[in-house]
Design an enzyme around this catalytic site. Structure first.
Site, PDB file in Angstrom:
ATOM      1  N   HIS A  67       0.831  -1.207   0.000  1.00 40.68           N
ATOM      2  CA  HIS A  67       0.000   0.000   0.000  1.00 40.68           C
ATOM      3  C   HIS A  67       0.865   1.257   0.000  1.00 40.68           C
ATOM      4  O   HIS A  67       0.398   2.315   0.382  1.00 40.68           O
ATOM      5  CB  HIS A  67      -0.916   0.000   1.234  1.00 40.68           C
ATOM      6  CG  HIS A  67      -1.886  -1.142   1.230  1.00 40.68           C
ATOM      7  ND1 HIS A  67      -1.803  -2.196   2.106  1.00 40.68           N
ATOM      8  CD2 HIS A  67      -2.940  -1.415   0.427  1.00 40.68           C
ATOM      9  CE1 HIS A  67      -2.780  -3.065   1.870  1.00 40.68           C
ATOM     10  NE2 HIS A  67      -3.476  -2.616   0.843  1.00 40.68           N
ATOM     11  N   HIS A  68       2.119   1.141  -0.445  1.00 39.00           N
ATOM     12  CA  HIS A  68       2.964   2.350  -0.421  1.00 39.00           C
ATOM     13  C   HIS A  68       2.453   3.382  -1.416  1.00 39.00           C
ATOM     14  O   HIS A  68       2.745   4.560  -1.293  1.00 39.00           O
ATOM     15  CB  HIS A  68       4.436   2.002  -0.685  1.00 39.00           C
ATOM     16  CG  HIS A  68       4.735   1.688  -2.120  1.00 39.00           C
ATOM     17  ND1 HIS A  68       4.337   0.527  -2.730  1.00 39.00           N
ATOM     18  CD2 HIS A  68       5.369   2.407  -3.079  1.00 39.00           C
ATOM     19  CE1 HIS A  68       4.730   0.536  -3.986  1.00 39.00           C
ATOM     20  NE2 HIS A  68       5.359   1.669  -4.228  1.00 39.00           N
ATOM     21  N   ASP A 102       7.233   3.080 -13.287  1.00 42.30           N
ATOM     22  CA  ASP A 102       6.718   4.329 -12.704  1.00 42.30           C
ATOM     23  C   ASP A 102       5.212   4.482 -12.867  1.00 42.30           C
ATOM     24  O   ASP A 102       4.725   5.565 -13.234  1.00 42.30           O
ATOM     25  CB  ASP A 102       7.433   5.546 -13.318  1.00 42.30           C
ATOM     26  CG  ASP A 102       8.821   5.717 -12.737  1.00 42.30           C
ATOM     27  OD1 ASP A 102       9.023   5.362 -11.568  1.00 42.30           O
ATOM     28  OD2 ASP A 102       9.708   6.186 -13.487  1.00 42.30           O
ATOM     29  N   LYS A 109      -3.272  -8.796  -6.528  1.00 40.33           N
ATOM     30  CA  LYS A 109      -3.708  -9.828  -7.479  1.00 40.33           C
ATOM     31  C   LYS A 109      -4.904 -10.549  -6.904  1.00 40.33           C
ATOM     32  O   LYS A 109      -5.026 -10.692  -5.675  1.00 40.33           O
ATOM     33  CB  LYS A 109      -2.581 -10.853  -7.702  1.00 40.33           C
ATOM     34  CG  LYS A 109      -2.677 -11.534  -9.041  1.00 40.33           C
ATOM     35  CD  LYS A 109      -2.165 -10.632 -10.143  1.00 40.33           C
ATOM     36  CE  LYS A 109      -2.169 -11.259 -11.487  1.00 40.33           C
ATOM     37  NZ  LYS A 109      -1.400 -10.448 -12.447  1.00 40.33           N
ATOM     38  N   SER A 365      -3.309   0.040 -18.510  1.00 44.68           N
ATOM     39  CA  SER A 365      -4.380   0.058 -17.502  1.00 44.68           C
ATOM     40  C   SER A 365      -4.352   1.387 -16.737  1.00 44.68           C
ATOM     41  O   SER A 365      -5.399   1.959 -16.409  1.00 44.68           O
ATOM     42  CB  SER A 365      -4.192  -1.087 -16.505  1.00 44.68           C
ATOM     43  OG  SER A 365      -4.817  -2.250 -16.971  1.00 44.68           O
TER      44      SER A 365
HETATM   45  P1  NAD Z   1      -4.699 -16.235 -21.367  1.00 43.93           P
HETATM   46  O1  NAD Z   1      -5.567 -17.039 -20.492  1.00 43.93           O
HETATM   47  O2  NAD Z   1      -5.310 -15.312 -22.357  1.00 43.93           O
HETATM   48  O3  NAD Z   1      -3.692 -17.187 -22.171  1.00 43.93           O
HETATM   49  C1  NAD Z   1      -2.846 -18.127 -21.571  1.00 43.93           C
HETATM   50  C2  NAD Z   1      -2.595 -19.173 -22.640  1.00 43.93           C
HETATM   51  O4  NAD Z   1      -1.560 -20.051 -22.212  1.00 43.93           O
HETATM   52  C3  NAD Z   1      -3.839 -20.027 -22.916  1.00 43.93           C
HETATM   53  O5  NAD Z   1      -4.134 -19.920 -24.290  1.00 43.93           O
HETATM   54  C4  NAD Z   1      -3.403 -21.436 -22.527  1.00 43.93           C
HETATM   55  O6  NAD Z   1      -3.934 -22.408 -23.381  1.00 43.93           O
HETATM   56  C5  NAD Z   1      -1.890 -21.345 -22.687  1.00 43.93           C
HETATM   57  N1  NAD Z   1      -1.184 -22.362 -21.936  1.00 43.93           N
HETATM   58  C6  NAD Z   1      -1.440 -22.816 -20.692  1.00 43.93           C
HETATM   59  N2  NAD Z   1      -0.534 -23.775 -20.375  1.00 43.93           N
HETATM   60  C7  NAD Z   1       0.302 -23.906 -21.422  1.00 43.93           C
HETATM   61  C8  NAD Z   1       1.409 -24.725 -21.702  1.00 43.93           C
HETATM   62  N3  NAD Z   1       1.865 -25.617 -20.814  1.00 43.93           N
HETATM   63  N4  NAD Z   1       2.025 -24.608 -22.904  1.00 43.93           N
HETATM   64  C9  NAD Z   1       1.588 -23.722 -23.784  1.00 43.93           C
HETATM   65  N5  NAD Z   1       0.529 -22.907 -23.595  1.00 43.93           N
HETATM   66  C10 NAD Z   1      -0.098 -23.000 -22.417  1.00 43.93           C
HETATM   67  O7  NAD Z   1      -3.709 -15.448 -20.381  1.00 43.93           O
HETATM   68  P2  NAD Z   1      -2.840 -14.167 -20.704  1.00 43.93           P
HETATM   69  O8  NAD Z   1      -3.601 -12.980 -20.283  1.00 43.93           O
HETATM   70  O9  NAD Z   1      -2.298 -14.253 -22.090  1.00 43.93           O
HETATM   71  O10 NAD Z   1      -1.668 -14.352 -19.634  1.00 43.93           O
HETATM   72  C11 NAD Z   1      -0.557 -15.204 -19.881  1.00 43.93           C
HETATM   73  C12 NAD Z   1       0.545 -14.872 -18.892  1.00 43.93           C
HETATM   74  O11 NAD Z   1       0.893 -13.489 -19.016  1.00 43.93           O
HETATM   75  C13 NAD Z   1       0.189 -15.080 -17.418  1.00 43.93           C
HETATM   76  O12 NAD Z   1       1.350 -15.456 -16.718  1.00 43.93           O
HETATM   77  C14 NAD Z   1      -0.220 -13.682 -16.970  1.00 43.93           C
HETATM   78  O13 NAD Z   1      -0.070 -13.498 -15.582  1.00 43.93           O
HETATM   79  C15 NAD Z   1       0.771 -12.851 -17.757  1.00 43.93           C
HETATM   80  N6  NAD Z   1       0.376 -11.451 -17.983  1.00 43.93           N
HETATM   81  C16 NAD Z   1      -0.825 -11.135 -18.551  1.00 43.93           C
HETATM   82  C17 NAD Z   1      -1.142  -9.789 -18.758  1.00 43.93           C
HETATM   83  C18 NAD Z   1      -2.420  -9.370 -19.453  1.00 43.93           C
HETATM   84  O14 NAD Z   1      -2.559  -8.167 -19.713  1.00 43.93           O
HETATM   85  N7  NAD Z   1      -3.316 -10.250 -19.785  1.00 43.93           N
HETATM   86  C19 NAD Z   1      -0.251  -8.789 -18.358  1.00 43.93           C
HETATM   87  C20 NAD Z   1       0.969  -9.150 -17.792  1.00 43.93           C
HETATM   88  C21 NAD Z   1       1.282 -10.495 -17.614  1.00 43.93           C
END
Ligand code: NAD
Length: 474
Positions: A67-68, A102, A109, A365
């Protein structure tokens, strides 16, 4: 018989990275303990009516790591495998990520323990609205409190349900739309948010590839052009990473999904692959590509850049020695375990770490939150004025030089400052500036050794400064 030590959990990996960087900062232990600690975790169990009348008890969490700065910010994950420790790890990464780029938020989460792919849309809506009620009851959602966003298993649709539920609970609250980001554009979202994480990743990669010395030591040419890329995951982040890599001149040679992988050294078009998967139910047997049935094997193929964009713990002590990529661009959160990180470090692999590389999502965002609070689309007030000023300037140059511009020159010399171009330019600036900060930290203190440690180091210092300026740690 000697037993090898159990691999660290995702949460332990984040703590390991934190401690490794913190050792270089010189801040007092108490201050570092406070920055590292997860401030609060709320666990809920709530009932959801099934279509057949049964009642199912669903588990959910919201962790607010720091909460900083307020509000706290972080995505909501829907996954059958998620647990409290994973949510805490992801919340901590959000704190450090926001500091690196920044963005003035603390990290948070949320998660709901369901498999969204096996649920009917009506069920997902009921679960999402009920989860939002739980957050609201406990003051864990609000424009100035805690602002969720999409993560794995959720997207624009879920964010629209969250906004709608929150607004119903807070009638007349002027800034209510800013309670969540990643909404559809028609529901208070911002242009460019959906693709922001993938776009940001490619800005990060392009920046790294422009460092001629770094590329030379990896045996690669400078620039993105022709780089052979493997993308793991074809969800929001993976799809857009593949798209922007291709658009920037790289060649996506393989795409890896749970049912397997496909390889084509001539390059894959992500839209054609998505279309094929929709039609056939699988990525395999894509025309012209070689199918690989075990998806983990594809991570070890020869390439220049590997983009893990699916889940945490994908590069481990087991497969890291066989990873041939020269650059790892971390699209997912926590895709590399601490053990794998040490192995890749020793091999000289350039790891562009998650807390920097995938920060494009939270950056845009932040822009969406600002748009919701200001109640006006970026560019709406000044767009016409700027275009007219640009045209007048060109006309002046034409009169002075006698040389006239054609329509193509005009379009590039007087760009239209609409919402999408403002968002993309703000995102690019953020990613470029953050990279320079991290690279500069590494240049000044070579003992940090890699970009991940340098990114954690800069994040810890920024958060420490915020605490010190509050006078909590005089
Ligand atoms: P998503 O649910 O849209 O897609 C994830 C994909 O990964 C799915 O299509 C799934 O089938 C696939 N998957 C799962 N296990 C797998 C495996 N073993 N091998 C290959 N593919 C596999 O999720 P997303 O929003 O694309 O998020 C993906 C990652 O990115 C997560 O770690 C999330 O925390 C991170 N992330 C997402 C965002 C965002 O804006 N959505 C931002 C920063 C980080």
């Amino acid at each position: 018989m000697t037993m090898s030590p159990a691999p660290r959990s995702f949460e332990d990996n984040v703590t390991f990275y934190f401690d490794r960087a913190a050792a270089f900062t010189g801040h007092p232990k108490g201050l570092l303990d406070q920055i590292r600690a997860c401030n609060s975790v709320h666990a809920f169990q709530f009932p959801v009516h099934q279509a057949d009348g049964r009642i199912e008890v669903v588990r959910g969490w919201r962790a607010e790591h720091s909460h900083h700065k307020l509000p706290t910010k972080g995505g909501i994950r829907y996954s059958a495998a998620v647990d409290e420790s994973e949510v805490k790890a992801l919340a901590a990464l959000m704190t450090y990520k926001c500091a690196v780029v920044d963005v003035p938020f603390g990290g948070a989460k949320g998660a709901v323990q369901i498999d969204p792919h096996t649920r009917a849309v009506e069920e997902l809506e009921r679960i999402t609205r009920r989860y939002t009620h739980e957050l609201a009851k406990k003051n864990l959602i609000g424009p100035g409190l805690d602002v969720p966003a999409p993560d794995a298993g959720t997207g624009e649709r879920e964010m629209a349900w969250i906004a709608d539920t929150y607004m119903a609970l807070n009638p007349g609250l002027l800034d209510a739309m800013a309670c969540v980001t990643g909404k559809p554009v028609t529901q208070g979202g911002i242009r460019g948010r959906k693709e922001a994480t993938g776009r940001g990743l490619v800005y990060a990669l392009r920046g790294a590839c422009l460092q001629t010395d770094d590329m030379r030591s990896l045996g690669l040419s400078a620039g993105l052009d022709g780089k052979r890329v493997i993308v793991q995951g074809l969800g929001n982040v993976g799809y857009h990473a593949a798209r922007f890599c291709r658009e920037q001149g790289a060649t996506v040679i393989a795409i890896v999904v749970p049912e397997g992988a496909i390889l084509d050294v001539k390059g894959l078009d992500e839209d054609a692959v998505v279309e094929h998967r929709k039609r056939t139910g699988s990525i395999l047997e894509f025309p012209g590509a070689t199918s690989i049935s075990r998806s983990v094997d594809a991570l070890e193929l020869d390439c220049d850049v590997l983009v893990p964009a699916a889940l945490e713990n994908q590069l481990t002590a087991d497969n890291a020695p066989r990873i041939r990529a020269k650059i790892i661009l971390e699209g997912a959160n926590g895709p590399t375990t601490a053990e794998a990180d040490e192995i890749l470090r020793a091999k000289g692999t350039l790891v562009i770490p998650d807390i920097y590389a995938n920060a494009g999502g939270v950056t845009v965002s932040y822009f969406e939150w600002l748009k919701n609070l200001s109640h006006v689309r970026f560019g709406r007030l000044e767009r016409r004025l700027q275009a007219a000023a640009g045209r007048r300037l060109l006309h002046g140059i034409e009169l002075a030089t006698g040389k006239f511009f054609d329509d193509t020159d005009r379009a590039s010399l007087v760009p239209v400052a609409d919402e999408l171009s403002i968002v993309n330019s703000g995102l690019e600036d953020t990613m470029v500036t953050a990279y320079q900060d991290i690279r500069e930290a590494l240049r000044r203190q070579p003992a940090l050794r890699d970009l991940r440690t340098a990114a954690f180091f800069t994040a810890i210092n920024k958060i420490a400064r915020a605490y010190l300026e509050l006078g909590i740690f005089p």
